[in-house]
Write a protein that holds these residues in place. Structure first.
Motif, PDB file in Angstrom:
ATOM      1  N   ILE A  93       0.824  -1.216   0.000  1.00  0.00           N
ATOM      2  CA  ILE A  93       0.000   0.000   0.000  1.00  0.00           C
ATOM      3  C   ILE A  93       0.855   1.262   0.000  1.00  0.00           C
ATOM      4  O   ILE A  93       0.393   2.345  -0.410  1.00  0.00           O
ATOM      5  CB  ILE A  93      -0.946  -0.014   1.224  1.00  0.00           C
ATOM      6  CG1 ILE A  93      -2.041   1.030   1.050  1.00  0.00           C
ATOM      7  CG2 ILE A  93      -0.169   0.210   2.514  1.00  0.00           C
ATOM      8  CD1 ILE A  93      -3.116   0.964   2.123  1.00  0.00           C
ATOM      9  N   SER A 123      -1.940   4.267  -9.784  1.00  0.00           N
ATOM     10  CA  SER A 123      -1.338   3.987  -8.479  1.00  0.00           C
ATOM     11  C   SER A 123      -2.289   4.347  -7.341  1.00  0.00           C
ATOM     12  O   SER A 123      -2.371   3.631  -6.340  1.00  0.00           O
ATOM     13  CB  SER A 123      -0.027   4.757  -8.336  1.00  0.00           C
ATOM     14  OG  SER A 123      -0.245   6.152  -8.496  1.00  0.00           O
ATOM     15  N   ARG A 124      -3.006   5.452  -7.484  1.00  0.00           N
ATOM     16  CA  ARG A 124      -3.926   5.849  -6.412  1.00  0.00           C
ATOM     17  C   ARG A 124      -5.057   4.829  -6.260  1.00  0.00           C
ATOM     18  O   ARG A 124      -5.475   4.505  -5.144  1.00  0.00           O
ATOM     19  CB  ARG A 124      -4.499   7.233  -6.704  1.00  0.00           C
ATOM     20  CG  ARG A 124      -5.449   7.751  -5.624  1.00  0.00           C
ATOM     21  CD  ARG A 124      -5.859   9.183  -5.922  1.00  0.00           C
ATOM     22  NE  ARG A 124      -6.821   9.656  -4.948  1.00  0.00           N
ATOM     23  CZ  ARG A 124      -8.132   9.532  -5.083  1.00  0.00           C
ATOM     24  NH1 ARG A 124      -8.623   8.928  -6.159  1.00  0.00           N
ATOM     25  NH2 ARG A 124      -8.961   9.995  -4.157  1.00  0.00           N
ATOM     26  N   HIS A 127      -3.713   1.946  -4.442  1.00  0.00           N
ATOM     27  CA  HIS A 127      -3.583   2.295  -3.025  1.00  0.00           C
ATOM     28  C   HIS A 127      -4.925   2.128  -2.311  1.00  0.00           C
ATOM     29  O   HIS A 127      -4.984   1.563  -1.207  1.00  0.00           O
ATOM     30  CB  HIS A 127      -3.091   3.736  -2.909  1.00  0.00           C
ATOM     31  CG  HIS A 127      -3.034   4.254  -1.504  1.00  0.00           C
ATOM     32  ND1 HIS A 127      -2.008   3.938  -0.641  1.00  0.00           N
ATOM     33  CD2 HIS A 127      -3.890   5.040  -0.805  1.00  0.00           C
ATOM     34  CE1 HIS A 127      -2.221   4.528   0.526  1.00  0.00           C
ATOM     35  NE2 HIS A 127      -3.356   5.197   0.456  1.00  0.00           N
TER      36      HIS A 127
END
Length: 560
Positions: A93, A123-124, A127
């Motif tokens: 994460i 990527s977000r 996450h």
């Protein structure tokens, strides 16, 4: 239009005025195609499920956990299986938040694949996916350990004192939660995780971003507690399986209890002995049972969580340190301009700063907030002859309001763009590397004043392409979504834009059909900067098939 025009690639920009707007942001991060992204999501889900199942079977069938499994039951398997998934997600994460590293990889030649670069842009999303996975399996882990605490108390066994977490039978399970290192750190982690989850909801992030920011930085506390949590050694495994196999008969124990071996067999084996084995000696001689050579010995599992998280955590800390050092380089604000509709433009200069159109920067102002920083797309990029760069900020929220009050004295904002802006030298963007052939620019705003703070730039582009005999290179369409009967005019000096101003909202379906018709069999890039409702509409239209064989690639501006 002829066949030659059909073979040209068109790039389309759809934008709607929301919290902020940044024109010409055609190189903003991409969004994966739905089928490709769904495939990756399915693979990631399968990896987590497979890891959970493999660990479950290990603790359910592993001989070294035989006695512990008898004491705890499925609670042992569920707690350890969920812990393995948590280790994986807690380690990964942090990687999507290494923005500098991801930006370097995306811009370097080491990642030539377009799909791989798009994957980095998600990527977000990754996450958030890891965060949701942590929440789900944390619930499973907590529930399993609550059952374990109860089983330790109810199934207390004096024969395995070393294995017991409870000190005596029917001990209050709450004591195990608040008097042991694993229990106390686990309770604290649940509290921290709950605060981070609730503060990450959309409602809180929009209403008070400060709460989200400060509670999200509690992840440092979470990782410290996580490291301590696994050091308690609550769950143990058997180390002497060779001399004490699970289910073996301890002759010393039967002798100390004055129980003969036949009585022991009759007590523990209710089925009759197989034919031909009427005596216990013959039964043991042919290895139907095993004799214990010594008492079982147990040892706590070696803590492995730090092996999972140490690498990503050190990498993230190193990046944070690098960003902190780089942010300490002086930035000179050369001008602050107040635009209509609560928009502020800031022009800055920084030594050795380089950027390309469409990239964004992160603004951090300690006088406004010691920890907060916010991304803004560059609306003016530095060039070889001019080091000035700038951003436009829409004044919404506490941070932007305090930032405006710090830079601008309180006064009524002018409705006209300041005169000296017209003399500003806009950077020359090199479009050739991006194979841009035509651009549709659709901008939707609620009020007429919102168009004015980029009217100069749009008029400059329009006049530029007319002088170059390329009037169709940029197709500008401005839509005023809300009006109370006001005259649809921006200003006489923006005459080129008045003819391109429409009342209402775009008819997206017709626009997509028109573009598909003139780009048969081609690929058209769709770039969106706006609210979720607009994004969903354009995303759906981009995925729909058309009779012209035109492929629409949907892309949405996102900051990671």
């Amino acid at each position: 239009m002829g066949e030659e025009m059909w073979r040209k690639r068109e790039e389309v920009i759809f934008s709607e005025y929301s919290f902020s707007f940044y024109p010409l942001n055609i190189f903003a991060p991409f969004v994966l195609f739905p089928d490709y992204f769904c495939l990756l999501g399915f693979i990631w889900l399968s990896m987590n499920v497979l890891l959970f199942w493999k660990t479950f079977l290990l603790y359910n069938q592993g001989p070294e956990y035989h006695y512990l499994h008898q004491m705890l039951g499925l609670g042992l398997c569920l707690s350890r299986a969920s812990a393995s998934v948590l280790n994986l997600n807690c380690s990964l994460i942090l990687l999507p938040m290494c923005r500098t590293l991801l930006a370097y990889l995306r811009g370097s030649q080491k990642v030539p694949s377009r799909r791989t670069r798009r994957l980095l842009d998600k990527s977000r999303t990754f996450h958030i996916t890891c965060g949701v996975t942590i929440c789900i399996f944390s619930g499973v882990h907590v529930a399993a350990h609550l059952v374990n605490a109860l089983n330790f108390s109810v199934n207390y066994n004096e024969d395995f004192v070393e294995l017991n977490a409870a000190r005596y039978r029917d001990e209050d399970p709450r004591k195990l939660l608040f008097t042991t290192v694993p229990g106390l750190t686990g309770v604290c982690m649940v509290v921290v995780l709950f605060l981070m989850i609730t503060a990450s909801t959309y409602a809180i992030r929009v209403s008070n971003y400060d709460i989200f920011w400060y509670t999200h930085n509690l992840f440092f506390v979470f990782y410290m507690l996580l490291t301590l949590h696994v050091s308690g050694g609550l769950l143990k495994y058997q180390t002497n399986l060779d001399t004490h196999p699970p289910g073996c008969i301890s002759l010393n124990r039967t002798s100390s209890q004055n129980i003969s071996l036949p009585e022991y067999f009759s007590e523990h084996f209710h089925e009759p002995f197989p034919e031909g084995f009427s005596k216990p000696a013959e039964f043991t001689q042919h290895k139907f049972v095993k004799i214990c050579m010594e008492e079982p010995r147990f040892q706590a599992n070696f803590p492995q969580t730090w092996l999972w998280i140490s690498g990503p955590l050190c990498l993230y800390c190193a990046e944070r340190l690098y960003r902190y050092i780089r942010s300490n380089k002086p930035v000179t604000i050369i001008s602050v301009i107040s635009h209509p509709s609560d928009v502020m433009e800031i022009r800055m200069v920084k030594e050795n700063f380089k950027a390309r159109p469409g990239q964004y920067i992160t603004l951090h102002c300690p006088s406004v907030s010691a920890l907060e920083n916010h991304p803004f797309t560059l609306t003016m990029c530095p060039t070889e002859t001019k080091a000035t760069f700038g951003v436009h900020l829409k004044i919404v929220g506490d941070w932007t309001e305090r930032f405006r009050d710090l830079l601008l004295p309180p006064s009524s904002q002018d409705s006209e763009i300041l005169p000296f802006i017209q003399s500003r030298n806009y950077p020359k963007d090199d479009w050739k590397p991006y194979k841009l052939r035509r651009l549709y620019f659709i901008w939707v705003c609620r009020d007429i004043q919102s168009f004015r703070w980029f009217a100069d730039l749009l008029c400059m582009l329009h006049n530029k392409f007319w002088q170059e005999n390329r009037p169709d290179y940029v197709n500008i369409q401005l839509y005023l979504s809300q009006t109370d009967g006001i005259q649809k005019i921006i200003g006489e000096k923006y005459h080129a834009l008045n003819s391109r101003l429409f009342i209402g909202r775009p008819r997206w379906k017709l626009l997509f059909d028109e573009i598909a018709k003139y780009n048969r069999g081609k690929t058209v890039g769709v770039f969106c900067c706006g609210p979720n409702s607009l994004s969903k509409t354009l995303h759906k239209l981009s995925n729909q098939n058309n009779s012209y064989g035109t492929r629409f690639e949907y892309n949405k501006e996102s900051f990671s």
